[in-house]
Write an enzyme that holds these catalytic residues in place. Structure first.
Site, PDB file in Angstrom:
ATOM      1  CG  HIS A   1       2.959   0.388  -5.482  1.00 47.97           C
ATOM      2  ND1 HIS A   1       3.120   1.450  -4.624  1.00 47.97           N
ATOM      3  CD2 HIS A   1       3.547  -0.611  -4.642  1.00 47.97           C
ATOM      4  CE1 HIS A   1       3.972   1.104  -3.700  1.00 47.97           C
ATOM      5  NE2 HIS A   1       4.110  -0.269  -3.672  1.00 47.97           N
ATOM      6  N   GLY A  20       0.830  -1.145  -0.025  1.00 46.97           N
ATOM      7  CA  GLY A  20      -0.055   0.179   0.050  1.00 46.97           C
ATOM      8  C   GLY A  20       0.887   1.313  -0.176  1.00 46.97           C
ATOM      9  CE1 TYR A  21       0.652   7.334   2.397  1.00 39.47           C
ATOM     10  CE2 TYR A  21       2.902   7.614   1.130  1.00 39.47           C
ATOM     11  CZ  TYR A  21       1.706   8.320   1.891  1.00 39.47           C
ATOM     12  OH  TYR A  21       1.922   9.626   2.139  1.00 39.47           O
TER      13      TYR A  21
HETATM   14  P1  AMP Z   1       5.948  -2.789  -1.631  1.00 38.90           P
HETATM   15  O1  AMP Z   1       4.594  -1.895  -1.638  1.00 38.90           O
HETATM   16  O2  AMP Z   1       6.857  -1.758  -1.182  1.00 38.90           O
HETATM   17  O3  AMP Z   1       5.912  -4.163  -1.108  1.00 38.90           O
HETATM   18  O4  AMP Z   1       6.169  -2.970  -3.085  1.00 38.90           O
HETATM   19  C1  AMP Z   1       5.201  -3.747  -4.036  1.00 38.90           C
HETATM   20  C2  AMP Z   1       5.894  -4.003  -5.449  1.00 38.90           C
HETATM   21  O5  AMP Z   1       5.883  -2.645  -6.052  1.00 38.90           O
HETATM   22  C3  AMP Z   1       6.829  -4.647  -5.133  1.00 38.90           C
HETATM   23  O6  AMP Z   1       7.190  -5.921  -6.319  1.00 38.90           O
HETATM   24  C4  AMP Z   1       8.084  -3.530  -5.460  1.00 38.90           C
HETATM   25  O7  AMP Z   1       9.093  -4.228  -6.093  1.00 38.90           O
HETATM   26  C5  AMP Z   1       7.373  -2.756  -6.564  1.00 38.90           C
HETATM   27  N1  AMP Z   1       7.750  -1.394  -6.365  1.00 38.90           N
HETATM   28  C6  AMP Z   1       8.256  -0.614  -5.416  1.00 38.90           C
HETATM   29  N2  AMP Z   1       8.717   0.333  -5.785  1.00 38.90           N
HETATM   30  C7  AMP Z   1       8.866   0.386  -7.062  1.00 38.90           C
HETATM   31  C8  AMP Z   1       9.304   1.515  -8.119  1.00 38.90           C
HETATM   32  N3  AMP Z   1       9.933   2.476  -7.921  1.00 38.90           N
HETATM   33  N4  AMP Z   1       9.374   0.887  -9.339  1.00 38.90           N
HETATM   34  C9  AMP Z   1       8.867  -0.288  -9.645  1.00 38.90           C
HETATM   35  N5  AMP Z   1       8.559  -1.163  -8.832  1.00 38.90           N
HETATM   36  C10 AMP Z   1       8.308  -0.715  -7.542  1.00 38.90           C
END
Ligand code: AMP
Length: 288
Positions: free
Chosen positions: A37, A31-32
């Site tokens: 994402h 989230g956030y």
């Molecule tokens: P998180 O909410 O941080 O667990 O991330 C969820 C998904 O979004 C994971 O697969 C991350 O690798 C991806 N993600 C997070 N930040 C980025 C970004 N800046 N660019 C691309 N994918 C991202």
């Protein structure tokens, strides 16, 4: 977009969708949400008839001294963003739903979790792998979408999919960045104005590594030194690690033969930031 909190409800739903011949894409998140994402969400929508997103700040992947309770949360904003993209279902479980009392099964991917973030965050990837496998079993997707931003996580999930014979297509998409190059992250919210200014050093240092590689430099030590020079010149940064490793086993490389992952982690005020680049390759090298 329908928000579902109940596991059985999702499982019944996906069973029916599969019977109807629908393809299911799935994007797990904490989230956030930001454009990183949303890039995963857009790809899933493009490639599948139905897209599921999950939002779950997974307690088992945070260490006792980490930011589980302060991790940013904003369901209303996230819901609007996902609705706007055309997501079909949002899975939004509680911790109790995912880990009822008596919960006792954990999954570990060995070796790949012994370097980089795995070495610094004990038990982190065990928590990640466990929750992702649970989410896969709940949503039963045909394809799933992850970000290169968490390159080690991507390689570990890919290994789990392969080792446990999951019938899921695994895609890893490029890192989405702010205008100045800072990789988007929910944790960027922790940064003060001064810290935000210095945060771009990670990107600059990785750019420098790419430049050196393009000019023919293959000695990891040389590349590392140049990265460290840039990071050290920013007084608010505290370096956690700078590593240059192979893409198969994440083992340190002295000489880069064809491809390498350059991974950087720093502390900046309350935030721990990570970033990476793949020399001689790209995000496709992390897909299954
Ligand atoms: P998180 O909410 O941080 O667990 O991330 C969820 C998904 O979004 C994971 O697969 C991350 O690798 C991806 N993600 C997070 N930040 C980025 C970004 N800046 N660019 C691309 N994918 C991202």
């Amino acid at each position: 977009m329908k928000i579902i909190k109940d596991i059985k409800e999702i499982q019944n739903l996906t069973e029916n969708l599969r019977k109807e011949g629908k393809s299911i894409g799935f994007v797990p998140t904490m989230g956030y949400l930001h454009e990183g994402h949303l890039s995963l969400v857009r790809e899933s929508i493009k490639e599948n008839s139905i897209t599921f997103v999950s939002i779950f700040v997974n307690p088992t992947q945070f260490g006792p001294a980490e930011d589980f309770s302060s991790y940013p949360r904003d369901l209303e904003r996230d819901r609007d963003l996902l609705e706007n993209e055309g997501v079909d279902y949002l899975f939004y479980p509680t911790s109790k739903t995912m880990y009822p009392s008596g919960y006792s099964t954990f999954v570990n991917v060995n070796l790949l979790d012994e370097t980089l973030c795995g070495r610094r965050r004990e038990g982190h990837f065990r928590g990640v792998v466990t929750v992702v496998l649970k989410l896969f079993n709940i949503v039963q997707p045909h394809s799933t979408y992850f970000g290169q931003k968490d390159a080690q996580q991507a390689l570990i999930i890919r290994q789990m999919i392969e080792d446990l014979n999951l019938n899921i297509r695994f895609r890893v998409l490029p890192i989405i960045r702010e205008k100045d190059g800072l990789a988007m992250s929910s944790r960027n919210r922790y940064l003060t104005a001064d810290e935000r200014e210095q945060a771009v050093a990670l990107y600059k240092s990785l750019k420098k590594a790419e430049e050196l590689f393009e000019r023919g430099e293959r000695r990891s030590l040389k590349i590392k030194q140049e990265i460290l020079k840039i990071l050290y010149s920013h007084d608010l940064l505290k370096i956690d690690y700078v590593e240059i490793v192979d893409l198969a086993k994440l083992r340190p490389l002295n000489i880069i033969k064809d491809k390498a992952l350059v991974a950087v982690a720093v502390y900046l005020g309350k935030a721990r930031l990570i970033d990476n680049t793949i020399l001689g390759g790209n995000n496709e090298d992390l897909c299954s």
